[in-house]
Enzyme design. Sequence first.
Site, short mmCIF file in Angstrom:
data_model
loop_
_atom_site.label_atom_id
_atom_site.label_comp_id
_atom_site.label_asym_id
_atom_site.label_seq_id
_atom_site.Cartn_x
_atom_site.Cartn_y
_atom_site.Cartn_z
CG HIS A 56 0.69 -4.21 4.84
ND1 HIS A 56 -0.79 -4.42 3.98
CD2 HIS A 56 1.04 -5.41 4.35
CE1 HIS A 56 -0.20 -3.96 2.14
NE2 HIS A 56 0.30 -5.32 3.44
NE ARG A 62 -6.29 0.25 1.00
CZ ARG A 62 -5.60 0.25 2.19
NH1 ARG A 62 -4.72 0.35 3.05
NH2 ARG A 62 -6.02 -0.98 1.97
CG HIS A 85 -1.95 -0.96 1.50
ND1 HIS A 85 -2.30 -1.88 2.10
CD2 HIS A 85 -2.31 -1.59 0.25
CE1 HIS A 85 -3.22 -2.68 1.62
NE2 HIS A 85 -3.82 -2.45 0.75
CE1 TYR A 122 -8.69 -2.92 5.58
CE2 TYR A 122 -9.81 -3.52 7.54
CZ TYR A 122 -9.16 -4.20 6.61
OH TYR A 122 -8.33 -4.31 6.58
CD GLU A 169 -2.20 -3.87 9.05
OE1 GLU A 169 -1.75 -3.16 8.61
OE2 GLU A 169 -2.61 -5.00 8.26
CG ASN A 221 -2.81 -6.78 0.49
OD1 ASN A 221 -2.48 -8.25 0.26
ND2 ASN A 221 -3.57 -7.09 2.06
NE ARG A 222 -8.97 -6.44 0.84
CZ ARG A 222 -8.09 -6.29 1.44
NH1 ARG A 222 -6.71 -6.65 1.54
NH2 ARG A 222 -8.11 -5.93 2.59
CD GLU A 278 -0.34 -0.05 4.71
OE1 GLU A 278 -0.40 -0.96 4.47
OE2 GLU A 278 -1.99 0.27 5.25
#
Lengths: 313, 313
Positions: A112, A62, A20, A280, A170, A69-70, A23
């Site tokens: 992350h 991001r 991302h 999110y 994370e 990451n999807r 980050e």
Amino acid sequence: MPNAPCPLQLRPVLIIGGTHGNERTGPWIIGRCKADPLLLGPAAPPVDHVIGNPAAVARNRRYLERDLNRCFTPELLEDPTDSSVEVRRARTLLERLGPAGAEPHQLVIDLHTTTASMGACLVLGGRRPTDLALAACAQQQCGLPIYIYESDPCETGFLVNGWPCAVTIEVGPVAQGIVDPLVAEQTLETLRVVLACATSIANGSRKAPERVLVHGHITGLDLPKDAQGNPIASIHPERARRDWQAIGPGAPLFLGADDVVYRYSGAEVVYPVFINEAAYGEKGIAMNLARRETLTIQPEWLDAVRKLMLQGA
Amino acid sequence: MPNAPCPLQLRPVLIIGGTHGNERTGPWIIGRCKADPLLLGPAAPPVDHVIGNPAAVARNRRYLERDLNRCFTPELLEDPTDSSVEVRRARTLLERLGPAGAEPHQLVIDLHTTTASMGACLVLGGRRPTDLALAACAQQQCGLPIYIYESDPCETGFLVNGWPCAVTIEVGPVAQGIVDPLVAEQTLETLRVVLACATSIANGSRKAPERVLVHGHITGLDLPKDAQGNPIASIHPERARRDWQAIGPGAPLFLGADDVVYRYSGAEVVYPVFINEAAYGEKGIAMNLARRETLTIQPEWLDAVRKLMLQGA
């Protein structure tokens, strides 16, 4: 006199930062390790590093077109009509550094951060024995909480799923777009622990932990919203910054602008995580709920990791 | 028997939230106050509210084309060739709600958040007697720190400069894009204090504080960067999350990726603020340095605020 035992030839572990782009901690850690590989600790195996989404890192976003990451689902990776920046990047990463890539890697650590008060933890993309074995060793060493982000039809295709053994580190809370040196140090320390575990598994000095405590994803919860889709509540003050803390029936979840309290209506004790993760919001997730479980580790799960770590195994 | 004194007719105070579209707390507070005006406290004067940059709020971005909170300069406001979203919005706000606008306001409170660990504080756009008087009363009431963002040729045109008396409430740390209910409560409490001060000044019950402690902006400091403009250091761990804490000669400021420590080379004791404000990365500001000063408040400064608050004064 017998020959000295042949030192083990370990395959390099791949460290990914900047999956991302906003980050900043992962790329910062990679930069520090390039300057001083000893930062990774005396027990670290050989490592390679890569920036996950350099185009997004350059823009401090991001992602550019979709969340990298999807993107690691067979559907997206094999869809010839999808040429988005991130799907193309996912293919490139696998072709170059994937388990069957030009420079193959079997074990990946993806760095992350989150705006949620998660502390340092490990996130797994499912219940693969290899991932559970590595995570269990890390938990045995320093008590790290483990979250399994699984069984959510809207949240699939994590980068870690592209490699046969992988964990996400994370760490939070930290705002997007900055490097907080204290969060960076937490991340680095967690990375040292996971790498030392990988080495000890590979060289056979690690005995399998009997059990591992995990938090299995149940569902995401969205903020209450009006008919136009605008939030009409915030996280409740009793939930704010309290990731990993158990809640039961009737616990406050959200506080309405009109002071109405929205409560947890389930019967089961659950553990909220990713509370107020800023990224999110667009996914309609204000927090996730997880179930605490104790899993038994099979000794052969460590053997599977060991085989992945050893050259020629 | 004399007539009862005529109750004072106070002009409404203008509360602005969402001047930066990814600082969600201000709009959230405004929504809460619309649902329940009593939230502002029993001593609040009449208020109006407005969303500063609704287009940016809708996109959850700080701004679309340029920072609205740097658009309130005569040069930009009067430049017929500038039709950026934010300059047009600045003109609209002044035409509608400015001191000589269609619905005139004299006193403004602009609600902001920061990713820096500033706590709750007031930011002034200069040393106007009206702003200093209002801020001094708030400091007298609850000890709020005050930062004067002044004399920086790159950082001018703050929204507050568009009204004859105005303060910015700044609260952190909170990540961009979320509402943290604890930060929201700090913001609301600070808003209550400032509004109560405005009322007490207007009705003459407030005696001028003798002194006010302020932190006057000296300069912004950028992260050390390489020839390509990429940061090669982070905030030093000893500076992280320590806004308002005095430093002297030789204090560590930044930590290089190569472990080099960059130190403060000045001779004067200074106070770092806005340490690791995420939005300042693009401005080349990793922290600001301020000088602590005690200013004397002139009683007539409160009279000037009082006149602005009174109908027909």
